[in-house]
Design a protein around this motif. Structure first.
Motif, mmCIF file in Angstrom:
data_model
loop_
_atom_site.group_PDB
_atom_site.id
_atom_site.type_symbol
_atom_site.label_atom_id
_atom_site.label_comp_id
_atom_site.label_asym_id
_atom_site.label_seq_id
_atom_site.Cartn_x
_atom_site.Cartn_y
_atom_site.Cartn_z
ATOM 1 N N ALA A 16 0.857 -1.167 -0.206
ATOM 2 C CA ALA A 16 0.068 0.026 -0.054
ATOM 3 C C ALA A 16 0.904 1.156 0.060
ATOM 4 O O ALA A 16 0.526 2.355 -0.700
ATOM 5 C CB ALA A 16 -0.957 0.011 1.164
ATOM 6 N N ALA A 17 1.866 1.198 0.966
ATOM 7 C CA ALA A 17 2.606 2.466 0.917
ATOM 8 C C ALA A 17 3.646 2.799 -0.363
ATOM 9 O O ALA A 17 3.504 3.867 -0.881
ATOM 10 C CB ALA A 17 3.703 2.346 2.134
ATOM 11 N N ARG A 18 3.982 1.384 -1.055
ATOM 12 C CA ARG A 18 4.809 1.569 -2.066
ATOM 13 C C ARG A 18 3.778 1.922 -3.310
ATOM 14 O O ARG A 18 4.080 2.879 -4.197
ATOM 15 C CB ARG A 18 5.330 0.232 -2.642
ATOM 16 C CG ARG A 18 6.537 0.171 -1.668
ATOM 17 C CD ARG A 18 7.267 -1.246 -1.988
ATOM 18 N NE ARG A 18 8.422 -1.357 -1.219
ATOM 19 C CZ ARG A 18 9.248 -2.503 -1.187
ATOM 20 N NH1 ARG A 18 8.850 -3.609 -1.897
ATOM 21 N NH2 ARG A 18 10.214 -2.767 -0.272
ATOM 22 N N SER A 19 2.503 1.729 -3.463
ATOM 23 C CA SER A 19 1.513 2.084 -4.381
ATOM 24 C C SER A 19 1.250 3.455 -4.267
ATOM 25 O O SER A 19 1.301 4.337 -5.358
ATOM 26 C CB SER A 19 0.194 1.390 -4.280
ATOM 27 O OG SER A 19 -0.543 1.889 -5.194
ATOM 28 N N PHE A 20 1.096 4.134 -3.135
ATOM 29 C CA PHE A 20 0.878 5.595 -2.796
ATOM 30 C C PHE A 20 2.115 6.392 -3.334
ATOM 31 O O PHE A 20 2.187 7.400 -3.736
ATOM 32 C CB PHE A 20 0.651 5.781 -1.212
ATOM 33 C CG PHE A 20 -0.601 5.344 -1.091
ATOM 34 C CD1 PHE A 20 -1.916 5.412 -1.665
ATOM 35 C CD2 PHE A 20 -0.816 4.767 0.407
ATOM 36 C CE1 PHE A 20 -3.056 4.712 -1.095
ATOM 37 C CE2 PHE A 20 -1.963 4.228 0.845
ATOM 38 C CZ PHE A 20 -2.967 4.062 -0.114
ATOM 39 N N ALA A 21 3.371 5.624 -2.963
ATOM 40 C CA ALA A 21 4.512 6.677 -3.122
ATOM 41 C C ALA A 21 4.695 6.690 -4.692
ATOM 42 O O ALA A 21 5.060 7.804 -5.137
ATOM 43 C CB ALA A 21 5.737 5.971 -2.570
ATOM 44 N N GLN A 22 4.565 5.680 -5.616
ATOM 45 C CA GLN A 22 4.464 5.555 -6.885
ATOM 46 C C GLN A 22 3.400 6.566 -7.518
ATOM 47 O O GLN A 22 3.605 7.332 -8.523
ATOM 48 C CB GLN A 22 4.446 4.367 -7.600
ATOM 49 C CG GLN A 22 5.512 3.428 -7.161
ATOM 50 C CD GLN A 22 6.877 3.595 -7.688
ATOM 51 O OE1 GLN A 22 7.028 4.291 -8.870
ATOM 52 N NE2 GLN A 22 7.863 3.563 -6.806
ATOM 53 N N ALA A 23 2.099 6.594 -6.906
ATOM 54 C CA ALA A 23 1.228 7.438 -7.481
ATOM 55 C C ALA A 23 1.510 8.680 -7.428
ATOM 56 O O ALA A 23 1.274 9.588 -8.209
ATOM 57 C CB ALA A 23 -0.025 7.190 -6.740
ATOM 58 N N ILE A 24 2.232 9.243 -6.161
ATOM 59 C CA ILE A 24 2.635 10.635 -5.704
ATOM 60 C C ILE A 24 3.810 11.117 -7.116
ATOM 61 O O ILE A 24 3.551 12.052 -7.540
ATOM 62 C CB ILE A 24 3.042 10.831 -4.418
ATOM 63 C CG1 ILE A 24 2.076 10.607 -3.402
ATOM 64 C CG2 ILE A 24 3.804 11.972 -4.418
ATOM 65 C CD1 ILE A 24 2.409 10.458 -2.225
ATOM 66 N N ALA A 25 4.387 9.925 -7.408
ATOM 67 C CA ALA A 25 5.597 10.214 -8.235
ATOM 68 C C ALA A 25 5.400 10.472 -9.673
ATOM 69 O O ALA A 25 6.101 10.953 -10.512
ATOM 70 C CB ALA A 25 6.716 9.226 -8.243
ATOM 71 N N THR A 26 4.031 10.243 -9.937
ATOM 72 C CA THR A 26 3.539 10.397 -11.353
ATOM 73 C C THR A 26 3.521 11.881 -11.849
ATOM 74 O O THR A 26 3.617 12.142 -13.162
ATOM 75 C CB THR A 26 2.068 9.624 -11.667
ATOM 76 O OG1 THR A 26 1.364 10.513 -10.977
ATOM 77 C CG2 THR A 26 2.105 8.255 -11.281
ATOM 78 N N GLY A 27 3.489 12.620 -10.783
ATOM 79 C CA GLY A 27 3.801 14.254 -11.296
ATOM 80 C C GLY A 27 5.173 14.620 -12.074
ATOM 81 O O GLY A 27 5.061 15.406 -12.973
#
Length: 71
Positions: A16-27
């Motif tokens: 879950a944390a890794r998914s959130f981190a990658q989602a944030i990085a899409t910017g």
């Protein structure tokens, strides 16, 4: 978020944390969106019974086929 993933005590919280981190990085890199969804599938797989996990994997494979057909 990456630090939370490293400190996670369960597979579910790590994914879950890794998914959130990658989602944030899409910017800054759109390729992170695919990685984010990969971790989301892993989260579903470790959080549910095998029938749901299998469905998540099949859906991810379907999405990848669609992307390949586009290019």
């Amino acid at each position: 978020m990456n630090e939370l993933a490293k400190e996670s005590t369960t597979e579910a919280s790590k994914y879950a944390a890794r998914s959130f981190a990658q989602a944030i990085a899409t910017g800054h890199v759109r390729g992170h969106a695919m990685v984010s969804s990969d971790y989301a599938v892993k989260l579903v797989n470790v959080s549910n019974d095998s029938s749901v996990a299998g469905a998540a994997t099949k859906e991810r494979e379907r999405q990848l086929r669609i992307v390949e057909e586009m290019f």
